[in-house]
Scaffold this motif. Structure first.
Motif, PDB file in Angstrom:
ATOM      1  N   TYR A  37      51.315  46.341  34.785  1.00 39.70           N
ATOM      2  CA  TYR A  37      52.609  46.301  34.291  1.00 39.70           C
ATOM      3  C   TYR A  37      53.166  44.810  34.057  1.00 39.70           C
ATOM      4  CZ  TYR A  37      57.552  46.896  34.625  1.00 39.70           C
ATOM      5  OH  TYR A  37      59.005  46.908  34.283  1.00 39.70           O
ATOM      6  N   GLY A  90      51.874  42.724  31.561  1.00 36.07           N
ATOM      7  CA  GLY A  90      52.189  43.069  30.292  1.00 36.07           C
ATOM      8  C   GLY A  90      53.766  42.480  30.079  1.00 36.07           C
ATOM      9  N   ARG A  91      54.315  42.696  31.129  1.00 31.30           N
ATOM     10  CA  ARG A  91      55.777  42.578  31.071  1.00 31.30           C
ATOM     11  C   ARG A  91      56.090  41.030  30.968  1.00 31.30           C
ATOM     12  NH1 ARG A  91      60.098  44.878  29.909  1.00 31.30           N
ATOM     13  NH2 ARG A  91      61.851  44.673  31.037  1.00 31.30           N
ATOM     14  N   LYS A 150      50.760  43.911  20.907  1.00 32.88           N
ATOM     15  CA  LYS A 150      50.853  45.311  20.871  1.00 32.88           C
ATOM     16  C   LYS A 150      49.272  45.956  20.987  1.00 32.88           C
ATOM     17  CE  LYS A 150      55.200  45.511  21.254  1.00 32.88           C
ATOM     18  NZ  LYS A 150      55.863  45.663  22.456  1.00 32.88           N
ATOM     19  N   PRO A 175      50.613  50.344  18.927  1.00 36.34           N
ATOM     20  CA  PRO A 175      51.716  50.604  18.815  1.00 36.34           C
ATOM     21  C   PRO A 175      52.263  51.968  18.437  1.00 36.34           C
ATOM     22  CG  PRO A 175      51.042  48.886  17.295  1.00 36.34           C
ATOM     23  CD  PRO A 175      49.930  49.423  18.058  1.00 36.34           C
ATOM     24  N   SER A 196      51.670  54.106  21.772  1.00 33.80           N
ATOM     25  CA  SER A 196      52.540  53.586  22.986  1.00 33.80           C
ATOM     26  C   SER A 196      53.161  52.139  22.590  1.00 33.80           C
ATOM     27  CB  SER A 196      51.428  53.811  24.180  1.00 33.80           C
ATOM     28  OG  SER A 196      52.221  53.365  25.575  1.00 33.80           O
ATOM     29  N   PRO A 197      54.049  52.146  22.152  1.00 31.82           N
ATOM     30  CA  PRO A 197      54.890  51.047  21.582  1.00 31.82           C
ATOM     31  C   PRO A 197      54.987  49.792  22.602  1.00 31.82           C
ATOM     32  CG  PRO A 197      56.248  52.771  21.395  1.00 31.82           C
ATOM     33  CD  PRO A 197      55.063  53.397  22.005  1.00 31.82           C
ATOM     34  N   LYS A 198      55.101  50.163  23.924  1.00 36.55           N
ATOM     35  CA  LYS A 198      55.568  49.079  24.805  1.00 36.55           C
ATOM     36  C   LYS A 198      54.296  48.458  25.487  1.00 36.55           C
ATOM     37  CE  LYS A 198      59.922  50.561  25.864  1.00 36.55           C
ATOM     38  NZ  LYS A 198      60.845  51.278  27.325  1.00 36.55           N
ATOM     39  N   LYS A 199      52.919  49.151  25.124  1.00 40.40           N
ATOM     40  CA  LYS A 199      51.656  48.649  25.790  1.00 40.40           C
ATOM     41  C   LYS A 199      51.269  47.559  25.131  1.00 40.40           C
ATOM     42  CE  LYS A 199      50.149  52.599  28.725  1.00 40.40           C
ATOM     43  NZ  LYS A 199      51.537  53.497  28.435  1.00 40.40           N
ATOM     44  N   THR A 200      50.790  46.411  25.815  1.00 45.04           N
ATOM     45  CA  THR A 200      50.165  45.278  25.114  1.00 45.04           C
ATOM     46  C   THR A 200      48.802  44.933  25.668  1.00 45.04           C
ATOM     47  OG1 THR A 200      50.790  43.675  26.755  1.00 45.04           O
ATOM     48  CG2 THR A 200      52.658  44.045  25.182  1.00 45.04           C
ATOM     49  N   SER A 257      49.176  60.218  25.768  1.00 41.58           N
ATOM     50  CA  SER A 257      50.327  59.740  24.642  1.00 41.58           C
ATOM     51  C   SER A 257      50.144  60.111  23.019  1.00 41.58           C
ATOM     52  CB  SER A 257      50.557  58.315  24.814  1.00 41.58           C
ATOM     53  OG  SER A 257      50.792  57.894  26.227  1.00 41.58           O
TER      54      SER A 257
END
Length: 122
Positions: free
Chosen positions: A1, A4-5, A11, A14, A17-21, A77
């Motif tokens: 987390y 990635g943050r 991405k 996307p 799961s659009p927020k996962k990098t 997801s």
């Protein structure tokens, strides 16, 4: 987390799961490997009535588990997106539901069991 943050720029998938990098994914896998090696270190130092835990086995389990947990999460997801479902239940609203707490375990548990049995020579 956190990887990635703070470091996430690219991405991963996307449309699922659009927020996962990609950076978060790599950080999660490495973090799981490191956490398992730390766990092995603690067990080896604190528990004396069992055989020592192999650091290489712990690292492999962590790295494989870290990767498979993400695959399980992304699979769940994708199923939710395909079925136009927001949450898999109402117990944990806003967190994807109850199933989101265990989607990664469904992928990890059988593989880690197999790794453990192979490592023990069973």
């Amino acid at each position: 987390y956190f990887t990635g943050r703070f470091l996430g720029r690219h991405k991963l998938i996307p449309h699922v799961s659009p927020k996962k990098t990609v950076e978060g994914s790599i950080g999660g896998i490495i973090g799981a490997g490191v956490a398992c090696v730390i766990y092995a270190l603690i067990v080896n130092k604190c528990v004396t009535d069992i055989d020592t835990v192999s650091y290489s086995a712990a690292a492999v389990c962590g790295l494989v588990g870290g990767a498979l947990s993400q695959i399980g999460d992304l699979t769940a997801s994708a199923i939710k997106r395909d079925g136009d479902i927001k949450d898999f239940g109402w117990i944990f609203p806003g967190h994807g539901g109850f199933m989101d707490r265990f989607d990664s375990v469904m992928y990890i548990a059988p593989v880690l069991l197999a790794i453990t049995l192979i490592w023990q020579g069973i």
